[in-house]
Design a protein around this motif. Structure first.
Motif, mmCIF file in Angstrom:
data_model
loop_
_atom_site.group_PDB
_atom_site.id
_atom_site.type_symbol
_atom_site.label_atom_id
_atom_site.label_comp_id
_atom_site.label_asym_id
_atom_site.label_seq_id
_atom_site.Cartn_x
_atom_site.Cartn_y
_atom_site.Cartn_z
ATOM 1 N N CYS A 84 14.488 -62.986 21.398
ATOM 2 C CA CYS A 84 13.371 -63.651 20.741
ATOM 3 C C CYS A 84 12.202 -63.549 21.702
ATOM 4 O O CYS A 84 12.314 -63.931 22.867
ATOM 5 N N ALA A 85 11.118 -62.986 21.227
ATOM 6 C CA ALA A 85 9.966 -62.788 22.108
ATOM 7 C C ALA A 85 8.686 -63.156 21.377
ATOM 8 O O ALA A 85 8.536 -62.923 20.180
ATOM 9 N N ARG A 86 7.786 -63.715 22.133
ATOM 10 C CA ARG A 86 6.475 -64.070 21.603
ATOM 11 C C ARG A 86 5.481 -63.012 22.048
ATOM 12 O O ARG A 86 5.406 -62.651 23.214
ATOM 13 N N THR A 87 4.734 -62.488 21.112
ATOM 14 C CA THR A 87 3.637 -61.579 21.439
ATOM 15 C C THR A 87 2.341 -62.356 21.243
ATOM 16 O O THR A 87 2.362 -63.556 21.002
ATOM 17 N N VAL A 88 1.243 -61.671 21.295
ATOM 18 C CA VAL A 88 -0.047 -62.327 21.130
ATOM 19 C C VAL A 88 -0.163 -62.976 19.748
ATOM 20 O O VAL A 88 -0.710 -64.069 19.618
ATOM 21 N N SER A 89 0.379 -62.327 18.737
ATOM 22 C CA SER A 89 0.144 -62.821 17.378
ATOM 23 C C SER A 89 1.398 -63.156 16.581
ATOM 24 O O SER A 89 1.284 -63.536 15.416
ATOM 25 N N GLU A 90 2.588 -63.009 17.171
ATOM 26 C CA GLU A 90 3.795 -63.230 16.375
ATOM 27 C C GLU A 90 5.012 -63.471 17.252
ATOM 28 O O GLU A 90 4.974 -63.284 18.462
ATOM 29 N N TYR A 91 6.095 -63.868 16.576
ATOM 30 C CA TYR A 91 7.406 -63.958 17.210
ATOM 31 C C TYR A 91 8.267 -62.837 16.650
ATOM 32 O O TYR A 91 8.256 -62.582 15.452
#
Length: 113
Positions: A84-91
């Motif tokens: 599970c990773a968070r990017t700038v605009s989403e998971y």
């Protein structure tokens, strides 16, 4: 019987048995295919739910714990979260369930903060 050779006797029975076997095999293959499609759709749905849960959790409570929240949802469905990773605009999430894997991503309407 008149007009029936001994070598032709039982030909209808053999044909009927062959048709029953062919129909049984066909139904078995169709059932297997449908169960595979169902399992694939199920693992995709769990991954999508997890991504949406992480995204919504980050809006409601904040980014801390969003992946843990998604993981609890995944585990409650009997699956395992691989990442599970968070990017700038989403998971983005990747899960495994019953030998299959699926990934999904979701982001909130407003940018993650």
């Amino acid at each position: 019987m008149r007009g029936v050779r001994d070598s032709d006797r039982g030909g209808g029975t053999v044909l009927a048995i062959a048709m029953v076997v062919a129909a049984t095999l066909t139904l078995g293959l169709v059932g297997y295919f449908l169960s595979t499609v169902r399992a694939s759709r199920e693992v995709i749905a769990i991954a999508e739910d997890a991504a949406l849960a992480a995204s919504q959790y980050s809006l409601d409570v904040g980014a801390d714990g969003a992946c843990r929240h998604a993981q609890s949802l995944v585990e409650s469905n009997g699956a395992r979260m691989v990442s599970c990773a968070r990017t700038v605009s989403e998971y983005r999430v990747l899960i495994e369930f019953e030998g299959r894997s699926a990934h999904a991503f979701a982001g909130p309407k407003k940018p993650l903060g």
